[in-house]
Structure formats: structure tokens, C-alpha cells
Design a protein around this motif. Sequence first.
Motif, short mmCIF file in Angstrom:
data_model
loop_
_atom_site.label_atom_id
_atom_site.label_comp_id
_atom_site.label_asym_id
_atom_site.label_seq_id
_atom_site.Cartn_x
_atom_site.Cartn_y
_atom_site.Cartn_z
N HIS A 4 15.54 -5.74 11.90
CA HIS A 4 16.06 -4.75 10.95
C HIS A 4 16.01 -3.35 11.54
O HIS A 4 16.91 -2.53 11.29
N ALA A 5 14.96 -3.07 12.31
CA ALA A 5 14.88 -1.75 12.95
C ALA A 5 15.98 -1.57 13.99
O ALA A 5 16.56 -0.48 14.12
N ASP A 6 16.30 -2.64 14.72
CA ASP A 6 17.33 -2.56 15.75
C ASP A 6 18.72 -2.29 15.16
O ASP A 6 19.54 -1.60 15.78
N VAL A 7 18.99 -2.85 14.00
CA VAL A 7 20.33 -2.70 13.40
C VAL A 7 20.35 -1.61 12.32
O VAL A 7 21.33 -1.50 11.59
N SER A 8 19.26 -0.81 12.23
CA SER A 8 19.17 0.27 11.23
C SER A 8 19.42 -0.24 9.82
O SER A 8 20.24 0.30 9.06
N MET A 9 18.70 -1.30 9.47
CA MET A 9 18.91 -1.93 8.16
C MET A 9 18.56 -1.00 7.01
O MET A 9 19.23 -1.00 5.97
N GLN A 10 17.53 -0.19 7.18
CA GLN A 10 17.15 0.72 6.09
C GLN A 10 18.28 1.70 5.77
O GLN A 10 18.59 1.93 4.60
N GLU A 11 18.89 2.26 6.80
CA GLU A 11 20.00 3.18 6.58
C GLU A 11 21.18 2.47 5.93
O GLU A 11 21.87 3.04 5.05
N VAL A 12 21.41 1.23 6.33
CA VAL A 12 22.49 0.44 5.72
C VAL A 12 22.21 0.21 4.24
O VAL A 12 23.11 0.35 3.39
N GLN A 13 20.96 -0.13 3.90
CA GLN A 13 20.62 -0.38 2.50
C GLN A 13 20.75 0.90 1.67
O GLN A 13 21.22 0.87 0.52
N ILE A 14 20.32 2.03 2.26
CA ILE A 14 20.46 3.31 1.55
C ILE A 14 21.93 3.60 1.27
O ILE A 14 22.32 4.04 0.18
N ARG A 15 22.78 3.33 2.26
CA ARG A 15 24.22 3.56 2.11
C ARG A 15 24.83 2.64 1.08
O ARG A 15 25.69 3.07 0.28
N ILE A 16 24.39 1.38 1.04
CA ILE A 16 24.92 0.44 0.05
C ILE A 16 24.56 0.88 -1.36
O ILE A 16 25.40 0.87 -2.28
N VAL A 17 23.28 1.28 -1.56
CA VAL A 17 22.85 1.76 -2.88
C VAL A 17 23.64 2.99 -3.29
O VAL A 17 24.03 3.16 -4.45
N GLU A 18 23.90 3.88 -2.32
CA GLU A 18 24.66 5.09 -2.63
C GLU A 18 26.09 4.76 -3.03
O GLU A 18 26.66 5.38 -3.95
#
Length: 212
Positions: A122-136
Motif C-alpha cells: 500500500h505504501a508503494d502504490v500510495s494507497m492512502q492518497e488514493v483512498q483520500i481522493r476516493i472519499v473526496e
Amino acid sequence: MSKDPAPTVYLRLRKNVRLHEGRVIRLGDIAQILAPGDSEEELQQLIMDRPEQKDGNRIIIDMLQIIGRIHTLMPGCVVEHIGEPHTLVEIAGKEKKPSVLLFIMVWLLLFFGSALTIMNFHADVSMQEVQIRIVEMVTGKRNEHPYVFQAAYSVGIGLGMIIFFNHIFKKKWNEEPTPLEVEMFLYQENLNHYVITEEYKKLHQDARREKG
């Protein structure tokens, strides 16, 4: 006068047989037998080998060896075999009680190893940023810590693994084999093929030494 036809013995060898240490190997242990009259019971008890410690824990019983032993008991009979031309016999020692401490250590190792693998991915693919963007995109508001979405995502990973492997503890959803069971089956098949090949090499080497 016409002679009586020679009796026919039908054999189907098992691929793998697991026997306890100290037992002799009988024909009934390694094959399904169909023979006329009382000869079937005698063939069931026919001794094929007496394993010794020097033989190791895996022994090959070949069809030619079986036919030779049958002819000593039933001279002139016809042997028809179906399927495999050999059987791999595994000699099992005394079973040890499973170690609870070892089980816990392996379980913890697999648990934390899997968790670290998923987190690093998840860190390699920036999953946290992706999840933040999806929620937004869904809510119209940017949330730097979308815990509800992340919790649902984590539960979804667990459920997806259960469905994919078709197994939870001892319960299976259907009769289809799991991917892990298929891989273990293929591994066992390759292992047996390798062992059989090596055992045949040893048999040929021993035969050459006896001739020499």
C-alpha cells in the motif's frame, strides 16, 4: 482334453501408500486385487518387502517385482495391471504431538509477515492518497484520515481472502479445491515424480553393481 485356462489376476496399484514403521509391505497394502477363488485373499497377504532402516523412508514397488512375487505363489497365472506401473511407499515414523509453542510462533510470524507485506504494498502504490481522493470524490470534502473508508476496506480484504481461498478454519463454502490445495497437490505430484525418478536410478545402479 483341453487344458484349463490360466487364472487371470487383475491389479490396480495405488500411487502413494503411507505405512507405519516396522510393518512389512503386503500386496494388499499397495494394490486393489481381483483374482479367482480363494487366491485373492492369499494375494492380499503376499509380502512384497520388509523395509529396513537403511532403505530410507521411501520405497518403490515396481510392477515387475510384483509379477515375479505373484508367479511364485501362482505359477502360470496371467497378471493384468491397470493404471500406474509402480507404487511409492512412504514409511512413517512415530507421530509426535504438535507443539503449541511452535504453532503460536509460526502463526505470529505469518500474521505479522502478511500484515507488513500488505502495508508495504500500500505504501508503494500510495494507497492512502488514493483512498483520500476516493472519499473526496464521493463526499465532496477532503478528509486526511478517512477511517470509516479504511476500516471497510480492511474488512473487505479479509472477506475477499476468505472467498478466494474458499476456506475458513475447517469450513468450506463448496466442494471446489482452494488455490492453496491445488498448489499443494501439484507440489506433491512433482515431489513424488522426483523421488520415483531418483529411486529408479538407485535400482539401476544397484543392478549394475550386482552384474559387475
